[in-house]
Design a protein around this motif. Structure first.
Motif, mmCIF file in Angstrom:
data_model
loop_
_atom_site.group_PDB
_atom_site.id
_atom_site.type_symbol
_atom_site.label_atom_id
_atom_site.label_comp_id
_atom_site.label_asym_id
_atom_site.label_seq_id
_atom_site.Cartn_x
_atom_site.Cartn_y
_atom_site.Cartn_z
ATOM 1 N N GLU A 41 9.023 16.357 7.402
ATOM 2 C CA GLU A 41 8.829 15.205 8.291
ATOM 3 C C GLU A 41 8.114 14.065 7.572
ATOM 4 O OE1 GLU A 41 9.806 14.625 11.520
ATOM 5 O OE2 GLU A 41 10.988 16.457 11.317
ATOM 6 N N GLN A 42 7.177 14.378 6.706
ATOM 7 C CA GLN A 42 6.456 13.336 5.970
ATOM 8 C C GLN A 42 7.381 12.602 4.996
ATOM 9 O OE1 GLN A 42 3.346 12.187 6.522
ATOM 10 N NE2 GLN A 42 3.454 13.595 8.257
ATOM 11 N N ARG A 44 10.506 12.132 5.359
ATOM 12 C CA ARG A 44 11.524 11.348 6.063
ATOM 13 C C ARG A 44 11.098 9.894 6.149
ATOM 14 N NH1 ARG A 44 13.241 13.836 11.531
ATOM 15 N NH2 ARG A 44 14.784 12.203 11.345
ATOM 16 N N ARG A 45 9.823 9.632 5.934
ATOM 17 C CA ARG A 45 9.315 8.258 5.908
ATOM 18 C C ARG A 45 9.632 7.655 4.541
ATOM 19 N NH1 ARG A 45 3.614 10.024 8.456
ATOM 20 N NH2 ARG A 45 4.358 10.322 10.589
ATOM 21 N N ASN A 46 10.219 6.479 4.560
ATOM 22 C CA ASN A 46 10.670 5.847 3.322
ATOM 23 C C ASN A 46 9.531 5.578 2.351
ATOM 24 O OD1 ASN A 46 13.319 5.876 4.157
ATOM 25 N ND2 ASN A 46 13.196 3.856 5.114
ATOM 26 N N GLY A 47 8.368 5.181 2.838
ATOM 27 C CA GLY A 47 7.243 4.873 1.959
ATOM 28 C C GLY A 47 6.788 6.096 1.173
ATOM 29 N N ASN A 48 6.661 7.221 1.836
ATOM 30 C CA ASN A 48 6.245 8.448 1.158
ATOM 31 C C ASN A 48 7.279 8.885 0.132
ATOM 32 O OD1 ASN A 48 3.976 8.474 2.735
ATOM 33 N ND2 ASN A 48 4.747 10.006 4.157
ATOM 34 N N TYR A 50 9.413 6.928 -1.451
ATOM 35 C CA TYR A 50 9.370 5.956 -2.546
ATOM 36 C C TYR A 50 8.254 6.304 -3.532
ATOM 37 C CZ TYR A 50 8.398 1.627 -5.035
ATOM 38 O OH TYR A 50 8.146 0.707 -6.008
ATOM 39 N N LEU A 84 -0.656 12.363 2.439
ATOM 40 C CA LEU A 84 0.134 13.448 3.038
ATOM 41 C C LEU A 84 -0.761 14.527 3.631
ATOM 42 C CD1 LEU A 84 3.040 13.921 0.471
ATOM 43 C CD2 LEU A 84 3.096 12.746 2.667
ATOM 44 N N SER A 87 -2.153 13.237 6.935
ATOM 45 C CA SER A 87 -1.101 13.176 7.958
ATOM 46 C C SER A 87 -0.700 14.564 8.437
ATOM 47 C CB SER A 87 0.135 12.462 7.403
ATOM 48 O OG SER A 87 -0.163 11.133 7.101
ATOM 49 N N GLU A 91 -1.035 16.216 12.180
ATOM 50 C CA GLU A 91 0.089 16.862 12.862
ATOM 51 C C GLU A 91 -0.261 18.285 13.288
ATOM 52 O OE1 GLU A 91 3.444 16.492 13.886
ATOM 53 O OE2 GLU A 91 2.810 14.413 13.830
#
Length: 154
Positions: A41-42, A44-48, A50, A84, A87, A91
């Motif tokens: 899930e982490q 799936r975020r574009n920033g992470n 990248y 990460l 986050s 979660e």
């Protein structure tokens, strides 16, 4: 119960033939799949994603002879790991609270509507002496049958 002509009959006051658990589960994770799903899930975020790719490129440039990298990969991967970790911890705590809420909801006292005849038989088989009053104001105390007809759009 299903009939061949497309009708479905539901009988209120009679137990289901199949039965169900009726337990409520709003949590996302279990103890066994938490880390795998949370990391997925982490990323799936574009920033992470990248920063992970940039860190991997820096790592390849620093520790191989393919190309030179002037920046240490740990300047990118270190902060990414901290972000990460925070986050995923958030979660995990939120899901733990959902597990607690689910447990509280599933163990709460509820009112169960049952057919009086079946309840009397069950209590007699358990040798319990409880007086049961049938509510005659609802459909004369009888079971209610509902017939649903499926209408297909043509």
């Amino acid at each position: 119960m299903s009939d061949d002509d497309g009708q479905r009959t539901l009988s209120i006051g009679r137990p289901s033939q199949i039965g169900s658990n009726n337990a409520l589960y709003t949590s996302k994770y279990t103890l066994w799949n938490f880390l795998i799903i949370a990391v997925r899930e982490q990323f799936r975020r574009n920033g992470n994603l990248y920063f992970l790719l940039m860190g991997c490129l820096m790592f390849i440039g620093t520790y191989t002879t393919l190309f030179d990298s002037s920046v240490s990969p740990w300047t990118t991967l270190g902060p990414l790991t901290v972000v990460l970790s925070v986050s995923i911890t958030q979660e995990g705590l939120a899901d733990w609270r959902r597990h607690q809420s689910d447990k509280e909801t599933n163990n709460a006292e509820v009112v169960v509507l049952r057919n009086v005849d079946e309840l009397e038989k069950e209590l007699q088989s358990k040798k319990k002496k409880i007086k049961i009053d049938r509510d005659m104001t609802i459909m004369g105390g009888n079971d209610i049958e509902v017939i649903l007809r499926a209408q297909m759009a043509s």
